[in-house]
Write a protein that holds these residues in place. Sequence first.
Motif, PDB file in Angstrom:
ATOM      1  N   ASP A 413       8.902   1.236   7.731  1.00 36.31           N
ATOM      2  CA  ASP A 413       8.625   0.210   6.724  1.00 36.31           C
ATOM      3  C   ASP A 413       8.988   0.740   5.337  1.00 36.31           C
ATOM      4  O   ASP A 413       8.286   1.595   4.782  1.00 36.31           O
ATOM      5  N   GLU A 414      10.105   0.229   4.819  1.00 31.68           N
ATOM      6  CA  GLU A 414      10.604   0.811   3.568  1.00 31.68           C
ATOM      7  C   GLU A 414       9.730   0.489   2.371  1.00 31.68           C
ATOM      8  O   GLU A 414       9.724   1.212   1.386  1.00 31.68           O
ATOM      9  N   GLU A 415       8.983  -0.608   2.453  1.00 24.63           N
ATOM     10  CA  GLU A 415       8.184  -0.978   1.276  1.00 24.63           C
ATOM     11  C   GLU A 415       6.798  -0.337   1.256  1.00 24.63           C
ATOM     12  O   GLU A 415       6.095  -0.381   0.252  1.00 24.63           O
ATOM     13  N   MET A 416       6.420   0.255   2.388  1.00 24.91           N
ATOM     14  CA  MET A 416       5.071   0.817   2.467  1.00 24.91           C
ATOM     15  C   MET A 416       4.850   1.931   1.429  1.00 24.91           C
ATOM     16  O   MET A 416       3.785   2.047   0.823  1.00 24.91           O
ATOM     17  N   GLY A 417       5.886   2.725   1.222  1.00 28.01           N
ATOM     18  CA  GLY A 417       5.797   3.827   0.266  1.00 28.01           C
ATOM     19  C   GLY A 417       5.482   3.297  -1.138  1.00 28.01           C
ATOM     20  O   GLY A 417       4.620   3.837  -1.844  1.00 28.01           O
ATOM     21  N   GLU A 418       6.150   2.212  -1.525  1.00 29.22           N
ATOM     22  CA  GLU A 418       5.924   1.624  -2.839  1.00 29.22           C
ATOM     23  C   GLU A 418       4.502   1.084  -2.960  1.00 29.22           C
ATOM     24  O   GLU A 418       3.822   1.249  -3.966  1.00 29.22           O
ATOM     25  N   ARG A 419       4.063   0.426  -1.877  1.00 26.94           N
ATOM     26  CA  ARG A 419       2.700  -0.142  -1.906  1.00 26.94           C
ATOM     27  C   ARG A 419       1.662   0.975  -2.021  1.00 26.94           C
ATOM     28  O   ARG A 419       0.648   0.826  -2.715  1.00 26.94           O
ATOM     29  N   LEU A 420       1.928   2.090  -1.356  1.00 28.61           N
ATOM     30  CA  LEU A 420       1.000   3.222  -1.446  1.00 28.61           C
ATOM     31  C   LEU A 420       0.910   3.726  -2.885  1.00 28.61           C
ATOM     32  O   LEU A 420      -0.190   4.000  -3.384  1.00 28.61           O
ATOM     33  N   LYS A 421       2.052   3.832  -3.526  1.00 28.32           N
ATOM     34  CA  LYS A 421       2.047   4.328  -4.921  1.00 28.32           C
ATOM     35  C   LYS A 421       1.253   3.381  -5.811  1.00 28.32           C
ATOM     36  O   LYS A 421       0.474   3.808  -6.658  1.00 28.32           O
ATOM     37  N   LYS A 422       1.466   2.075  -5.583  1.00 26.80           N
ATOM     38  CA  LYS A 422       0.740   1.087  -6.402  1.00 26.80           C
ATOM     39  C   LYS A 422      -0.766   1.212  -6.189  1.00 26.80           C
ATOM     40  O   LYS A 422      -1.556   1.167  -7.123  1.00 26.80           O
ATOM     41  N   LEU A 423      -1.148   1.369  -4.909  1.00 25.38           N
ATOM     42  CA  LEU A 423      -2.579   1.482  -4.622  1.00 25.38           C
ATOM     43  C   LEU A 423      -3.148   2.766  -5.229  1.00 25.38           C
ATOM     44  O   LEU A 423      -4.245   2.776  -5.795  1.00 25.38           O
ATOM     45  N   ARG A 424      -2.378   3.844  -5.112  1.00 26.60           N
ATOM     46  CA  ARG A 424      -2.848   5.110  -5.686  1.00 26.60           C
ATOM     47  C   ARG A 424      -3.082   4.939  -7.193  1.00 26.60           C
ATOM     48  O   ARG A 424      -4.108   5.365  -7.721  1.00 26.60           O
ATOM     49  N   ASP A 425      -2.152   4.258  -7.854  1.00 24.16           N
ATOM     50  CA  ASP A 425      -2.331   4.066  -9.291  1.00 24.16           C
ATOM     51  C   ASP A 425      -3.551   3.209  -9.587  1.00 24.16           C
ATOM     52  O   ASP A 425      -4.304   3.455 -10.520  1.00 24.16           O
TER      53      ASP A 425
END
Length: 452
Positions: A413-425
Amino acid sequence: MKVPLKPKIIFIPYPAQGHVTPMLHLASAFLSRGFSPVVMTPGSIHRRISTTNEDLGITFLALSDGLERPDALPSDFFSIERSMENIMPSQLERFLLDEDAGVACVVVDLLASWAIKVADRCGVPVAGFWPVMLAAYRMIESIPELVRTGIVSRKGCPRQPEKPLLLPEQPLLYAGDLLWLIGTPTAQKRRFKFWQRTLERVKSLRWILVNSFKDEYEREFINKDNNNQNPKILYVGPSHNQAATSDKSLTKNPSFWEEDRSCLGWLQEQKPNSVIYISFGSWVSPIGESKIRKLALALEASGRPFIWALNRVWQEGLPPGFVHRVKNQGRIVPWAPQIEVLKNDSVGCYLTHCGWNSTMEAVASCRRLVCYPVAGDQFVNSRYIVDVWKIGVRISGFGEKEVEDGLRKVMEDEEMGERLKKLRDKAMGNEARLCLDNSFTIFKDDICGYSI
Ligand SMILES: O=c1ccn([C@@H]2O[C@H](COP(=O)(O)OP(=O)(O)O[C@H]3O[C@H](CO)[C@@H](O)[C@H](O)[C@H]3O)[C@@H](O)[C@H]2O)c(=O)[nH]1
C-alpha cells in the motif's frame, strides 16, 4: 493546609507492564514540571523499576500485594483484583494519613480504582489516569446506556456482537469489541462488574488524564472542548510526547524482563523495509499454543525475514525443528528491545496484538501494522488502525494465505506510509505537544490552588 512548594504527587499504576510504562513516563513528566513524584507498585515490580531508574528523581515505594512473585511474571486478572481490593488499600491509607506526607494529589490508573476510594476517604484530591485511547473509555462510560438500550444484558453480555454501538463522536465500534469480553462467559461477567464498580468510583474524580492525543477521531476535534466536562478530560499522551516536552525524562521504557539485544545486530544486516516484527505484548491473554504453531509455519512459508518476541514458555510449543530451519530467516527472542527494533529501517511491518503502547511506538517510527487483536482495548485500537487511520490491516487467523495476504497488503500500500507520517505528526507533533503542555498547566493550576 496549603500545598507545599514542590507538591508531592502519588502515582498508582495498575500492576502490569503496559500500565506501569506510561505511568512512569507521566511521573517523569510531572517531575520536570516541579512536582515530587512517588510511584507505588507491588514489590516484584518495584524491585525491577526502582533499580533501573534510581537516578531519576522519582521516589519508588513498594506495596505488598500478597502475591509475591520473584520474577514479576503476570498474575491473572482476578487475583490482582483481589489483592488490589483487599490488601493494598490499608497500606495507601496509612501513607496518606501520615501528616508528614503532604500529598497534593494521587494519580490513579482507572484499572486500579481501589485507590480512588482510599484517596477520597483521606480527603486527598485524586485524578484518574486512563492509559489507552479515549475511545475505549467512552465504551466504559456508556455502560448504563448500553444496558438501558438492551445492547448488552444487565450482566454485560452483548445480545448481538455484530451490532454497532453508535457511541457519540466515535466511528463504528461493535458490541463484540467491548472491553470486558475476555475469557469464559463467567470471566466476562466478572470483568463487567469490575468496570461497573470503576465507573461508580470515577464519579468523584475531577480530572481524567488520558494517555492519548486530542482528535483520535477527526470529528471529535471539530468545535469540541472537553474542558467543560466533569471529570475534566486532559490529554497527556502518548508517552513519547511527555518525554519530548520534559527536560528530565525516562530515556527508555522501564522493562520488567531482560531485553535480548542479540537481534539488533542481525537486524542491521537486513534489507530496508523487509523484516516483520512480531509481538503480542506482555500480558492479558497469550494467543495459545496451536495459534503459535500455525503462525510459525506461516512465517516460515512466507520466506520473509522476521524477529519474533515470544517468551520462553511459549517457545516450547513451536513446531519441531522450526527454530533450526529458520535460523537464517529470523530471530526469536523472549523479550525484544521493542522501541529500538521498531526504529530500525529494516523493519517493514509489525504484526501486533494492538496494545496501545505498541501501537503508539509503531506510529512514532512510522511502521505499518498487521493487526491481530486478542483482548480488551485491542479491538478498539485495531478498528482505529484499520478503519479510521488506515495504517494497517487486520487478519483473523494465522493460515499461510491469511498471513501472506495481510503482509502483502500492508507492504504494497503506497499511501500507507504517508498516512502514518500524518498520524505521527497529529499525535506527536508540535500541536499535540502544545496541547499536552496545556493539559499539564491546567492540572497544575487546579492542583496548586486546591486546599487539602
Ligand atoms: O518483546 C517486547 C514486547 C513488548 N515490549 C514493550 O512492552 C509494552 C507492551 O505494551 P502494550 O503494547 O500496551 O501491550 P500489553 O503489555 O499487552 O498491554 C496491556 O496494557 C495496555 C495499556 O493499558 C493495553 O493497551 C493492552 O491491550 C494490554 O494488553 C510496549 O511498551 C513494548 O515496547 C518490549 O519492550 N519488548
